[in-house]
Design an enzyme around this catalytic site. Structure first.
Site, PDB file in Angstrom:
ATOM      1  N   HIS A 124       0.873  -1.175   0.000  1.00 29.15           N
ATOM      2  CA  HIS A 124       0.000   0.000   0.000  1.00 29.15           C
ATOM      3  C   HIS A 124       0.912   1.227   0.000  1.00 29.15           C
ATOM      4  O   HIS A 124       2.002   1.192   0.584  1.00 29.15           O
ATOM      5  CB  HIS A 124      -0.836  -0.048   1.285  1.00 29.15           C
ATOM      6  N   ASP A 201       3.239  -4.151   8.250  1.00 24.86           N
ATOM      7  CA  ASP A 201       2.002  -3.407   8.066  1.00 24.86           C
ATOM      8  C   ASP A 201       0.866  -4.409   8.243  1.00 24.86           C
ATOM      9  O   ASP A 201       0.585  -5.209   7.351  1.00 24.86           O
ATOM     10  CB  ASP A 201       1.995  -2.777   6.666  1.00 24.86           C
ATOM     11  N   GLN A 204      -4.370  -4.965   7.437  1.00 22.69           N
ATOM     12  CA  GLN A 204      -5.417  -5.879   6.958  1.00 22.69           C
ATOM     13  C   GLN A 204      -5.429  -7.196   7.730  1.00 22.69           C
ATOM     14  O   GLN A 204      -6.178  -8.109   7.374  1.00 22.69           O
ATOM     15  CB  GLN A 204      -5.214  -6.176   5.452  1.00 22.69           C
ATOM     16  N   LYS A 227     -10.374  -0.443  10.391  1.00 23.77           N
ATOM     17  CA  LYS A 227     -10.471  -1.651   9.549  1.00 23.77           C
ATOM     18  C   LYS A 227     -10.869  -2.845  10.396  1.00 23.77           C
ATOM     19  O   LYS A 227     -10.943  -3.963   9.907  1.00 23.77           O
ATOM     20  CB  LYS A 227      -9.118  -1.941   8.892  1.00 23.77           C
ATOM     21  N   CYS A 367      -4.645   2.313  -3.806  1.00 22.85           N
ATOM     22  CA  CYS A 367      -3.406   2.847  -3.216  1.00 22.85           C
ATOM     23  C   CYS A 367      -2.242   1.889  -3.409  1.00 22.85           C
ATOM     24  O   CYS A 367      -1.367   1.779  -2.534  1.00 22.85           O
ATOM     25  CB  CYS A 367      -3.577   3.158  -1.737  1.00 22.85           C
TER      26      CYS A 367
END
Ligand code: PMP
Length: 411
Positions: A124, A201, A204, A227, A367
């Site tokens: 991303h 990261d 998600q 999220k 993104c």
């Protein structure tokens, strides 16, 4: 049984229940942001009705309560990702801010010209652009772990990944486009042997699949509340104690200082050092309440609902003529995110037709422009699932595709 569970979970989400009958909202844009359960909305409302007062600043009983509640919220979120100490969990604005803090506040001070920073070809922009800048500023080189045909990381061909020149690795746990779950543990293990810090990261993955920072042995982990059924405007950064201790604050001001002279100041201890300004009390409470909500349903239940939906959707989609699905097809290695394209139809047209039937899906580069280039596309359509989605919403998506094909590709 799983269908029944998701019907029950769905009842907790007032926004979804605003729509009914022909007007039903099929919200399949969960990778962008999730809906919020009543429990989280109530917790935020309760904060303003009962707890609201400055955090870490007042001496009266209410200020005491707001401070205690804020710190309890930190503990809840920290425990959820297995952080050994609450102080290792910094509240930020977003995953984006968390990553920028590491780039500018930590890595920048540990990079020299000729050093290498590794990312992957599926990041991303939030986990790419901050590293581009820090590499430009220091003369370090940004290197990419490329992808295999099926959208997995091609670790075998990233031969220099653990080389002496590598100073940092930043990678996503789960791709927001391909849905693929990356073998982050494999990377952190090899990186630890070579003394290379790793940022994950986990935007998600936290709240969707188990994430334990000790088990993963990552140096930094970034994620966002919105999220995972929590509020917008708050995220988190986990860091190993030695890394956070040597991190320079990006934001300077109230709350993050110890002694302030006319010309020089010293910093407060962690976590305050990295949380300048008035803390986001309602956000932190909402974040912790989202964790409570996930725990009350059970991460395993969430996972099994989403994985069943994903499997069904993958199966149905892969039988459509002229469809291209990105990322590995086996549902064991992916989360509830499916990106695809249809021959001869622009993804925006599909999303537009979907919108007309109240099917909320995304089209665009998500993104991830460098990933789009690697896929040879400018955009994809993306459907992403949450445990409140039901099987008939997959059918709604299939109908949208049928309509799009009948308009744009008439037989
Ligand atoms: N990383 C990934 C993989 C994401 O999906 C997103 C959000 N789309 C981000 C980072 C950035 O999260 P936020 O916008 O909440 O900062």
């Amino acid at each position: 049984n799983i269908q029944k569970q998701s019907q029950l979970i769905r009842k907790d989400f007032p926004l979804l229940n605003l729509y009914s009958g022909d007007n039903q909202l099929h919200y399949l844009d969960n990778a962008a942001t999730s809906q919020k359960p009543q429990q989280v909305i109530d917790a935020i409302s309760d904060c303003y009705q009962r707890v609201n007062a400055p955090v870490h600043r007042g001496l009266y009983a209410l200020a005491d309560e707001s401070t205690t509640t804020y710190e309890k919220s930190r503990k809840k979120v920290a425990q959820f990702i297995g952080a050994p100490q609450s102080e290792q969990l910094i509240f930020t604005l977003s995953a984006t801010e968390s990553i920028n803090m590491v780039a500018q506040g930590w890595l920048k001070h540990h990079l020299n010209a000729g050093d290498k920073v590794w990312v992957t070809g599926m990041e991303h922009h939030a986990n790419l652009v901050p590293w581009q800048r820090v590499c430009k500023e220091t003369g370090a080189e940004l290197c990419f772990i490329e992808l295999t045909e099926d959208g997995s990381l091609d670790l075998d061909n990233a031969t220099e990944l653990y080389s002496e020149k590598t100073r940092f690795i930043a990678m996503s746990h789960v791709s927001n486009v391909l849905g693929v779950i990356n073998p982050v543990k494999e990377v952190t293990q090899r990186a630890a042997q070579a003394g290379i810090p790793v940022l994950i990261d986990a935007t998600q993955s936290v709240g969707h699949i188990p994430v334990d920072v000790v088990e993963l042995d990552c140096d930094f982990l970034a994620f966002s509340a919105h999220k995972m059924y929590g509020p917008t405007g708050i995220g988190a950064l986990y860091g190993k104690a030695d890394k956070l201790a040597t991190m320079e604050p990006m934001l300077l001001g109230g709350g993050m200082v110890d002694e302030v002279g006319d010309y020089e100041s010293s910093w407060a201890s962690l976590p305050s050092k990295l949380e300048a300004g008035s803390p986001n009390l309602a956000g932190a409470i909402g974040f912790a309440s989202a964790v409570d909500y996930i725990e009350s349903i059970g991460l395993q239940t969430i996972e099994s609902i989403v994985s069943e939906l994903t499997e069904k959707a993958l199966f149905a989609l892969s039988n459509i003529n002229g469809i291209k699905i990105y990322g590995p097809l086996d549902s064991e290695r992916r989360e509830g995110i499916i990106s695809f394209n249809l021959d001869g139809i622009h993804p925006h047209d599909i999303a537009q037709i979907a919108g007309e039937s109240n099917v909320a899906i995304r089209s665009g580069h998500h993104c991830c422009q460098p990933l789009m280039r690697r896929l040879g596309e400018v955009a994809t359509v993306r459907a992403s699932f949450a445990p409140y989605n039901i099987e008939e919403e997959i059918n709604a998506l299939l109908e949208v595709i049928e309509t799009a094909q009948s308009i744009f590709m008439p037989r």
